[in-house]
Write a protein that holds these residues in place. Sequence first.
Motif, short mmCIF file in Angstrom:
data_model
loop_
_atom_site.label_atom_id
_atom_site.label_comp_id
_atom_site.label_asym_id
_atom_site.label_seq_id
_atom_site.Cartn_x
_atom_site.Cartn_y
_atom_site.Cartn_z
N VAL A 1 0.84 -1.20 0.00
CA VAL A 1 0.00 0.00 0.00
C VAL A 1 0.87 1.25 0.00
N LEU A 2 1.94 1.23 0.79
CA LEU A 2 2.85 2.37 0.84
C LEU A 2 3.59 2.54 -0.48
N ASP A 3 4.08 1.43 -1.03
CA ASP A 3 4.84 1.50 -2.28
C ASP A 3 3.97 2.00 -3.44
N ALA B 1 7.09 2.04 13.19
CA ALA B 1 7.17 3.42 12.70
C ALA B 1 8.37 3.60 11.78
N TRP B 2 9.48 2.94 12.10
CA TRP B 2 10.66 3.05 11.24
C TRP B 2 10.38 2.42 9.88
N MET B 3 9.69 1.28 9.87
CA MET B 3 9.36 0.63 8.60
C MET B 3 8.53 1.55 7.72
N VAL B 4 7.60 2.28 8.30
CA VAL B 4 6.70 3.14 7.53
C VAL B 4 7.36 4.47 7.17
N ALA C 1 -6.00 8.36 2.09
CA ALA C 1 -6.66 7.23 2.74
C ALA C 1 -5.91 6.87 4.02
N ARG C 2 -6.46 5.91 4.74
CA ARG C 2 -5.87 5.48 6.00
C ARG C 2 -5.85 3.96 6.08
N LEU C 3 -4.75 3.42 6.59
CA LEU C 3 -4.65 2.00 6.91
C LEU C 3 -4.87 1.82 8.40
#
Length: 353
Positions: A163-165, A212-215, A270-272
Motif C-alpha cells: 500500500v505504501l509503495d 514506525a521506522w518501517m513506515v 486514505a488510512r490503513l
Amino acid sequence: MPQTRRTDELMDGTALTAPRTPSPRDAPVLRWGVIAPGGIAASFVEALRTHTGQRVVAVGSRDADRARAFAGRFGIPAAYGSYAEVLDDAQVDIVYIASPHSEHHAHALMAIQAGKHVLVEKAFTRNAVEAEQLTTAARRQGVFCMEAMWTRFLPHMDVVRQVLDLGLLGDVLTVTADHGQFMNPRTAYRLFAPELAGGALLDLGVYPVSFAWMVLGPFASITAVGDTTDTGVDAQASIVVTNDAGAHGLLNTTLHARTPTTASVSGTRARLEIEGDFYAPATVRLVNRSNEPLGCHVPVLREGGLCYEAAEAARCVAAGRLESDLMPLEETLRVMRALDRIRADLGVSFPSE
C-alpha cells in the motif's frame, strides 16, 4: 519474490494486492539449535513443527534437566546442559537465541564466533553498542545474522508495504502504534529488573518503534516522555518521532495497562488501520477520507506466526545471503540507536552500560 495476484474488490476500483509472502512450508530446510528453552523458544519450536519443514536438532540450557524436558516435549534429538555444546554440534546449521535480551549479545557472539548462523530474538541487544559489535562480528565471520522481529515477516505487513509503495494513502502524515500490557512485578520479575535490561521499551515498545521506522524511514527527530518503576526501569513512554518529510509517529508503551495494541497509517488520500494486536497476524483495513471501507486483508494463519521469520532465515541462508532485505542489520542498528535515545530522554540506563 513470488506474488499472488488475488485482489480484494474495492468500492472505488482500487485493489489491495494479496501478500507476496511465500509459504513457510516451501522454505529450504535448515537444522536448528535452540539456546535457552523458555516460553518464546517453545512457541518458536511449535510454530516450526506445525507450519514448516524446518528441523530442530538440538537444545541447550544451563540446566541439563530443563534441556532434556524441552527436548522430550518437542522430539528434539539432542539436549545439552550448556550452550557451548549446542555450538559444538556439527549437525546445527543455525542457532535461535531465545534468552532474555540482556544476554543476547553474549550468546549470539558465542554462536557467531563458532561459525553458526544466528536468529536473535528481539530486542536484538540491550543497546546500540552491543548491536554494532554483533553486526561487525557476523560480517567478519561471514555468517547470517538477523533480528527476530517477527512482525516484519508476517503477511499483513507485506500488505502494508505494498500500500505504501503504490502510494494508495497519498502523502503519509501520521503513524500511530501502541503496545501496553499489565505486568505484575511479582510474576514478571525480569521486566522490572535493571540488571536484566527490564522495562517496557525493549520488551514491548520495540514493536511500535520498529513499525514506525518501517513506515517512515529514518527518524529526523525523537522526543520521549515517561516515568519509571520503583526499580528504575521505564514503566511508560510516550514517543513522538518525525521523518525528513515532516510526517509524525505517535507511539506509546507501558507495563501498567493493557492498551488496544493497534496501529494506523494516515495519509492525504486514505488510512490503513491494523487491528490489535498489530504486531501479530492481524486484519488490515483501508478506508478513504470519508471513513468508508475500501478493502480488507484477513490473515489466513492466526497462530504460529513465528514460522515466517524462520522461513525467511532459511531462504537467506540457502541462498548464501548474510542479511534479510525485510530486516537488514543496518535497520536493526538504527532502531537500537532510536531506543537508546528514548531511554536517554527517560533517564534510564542499565548496570554496566
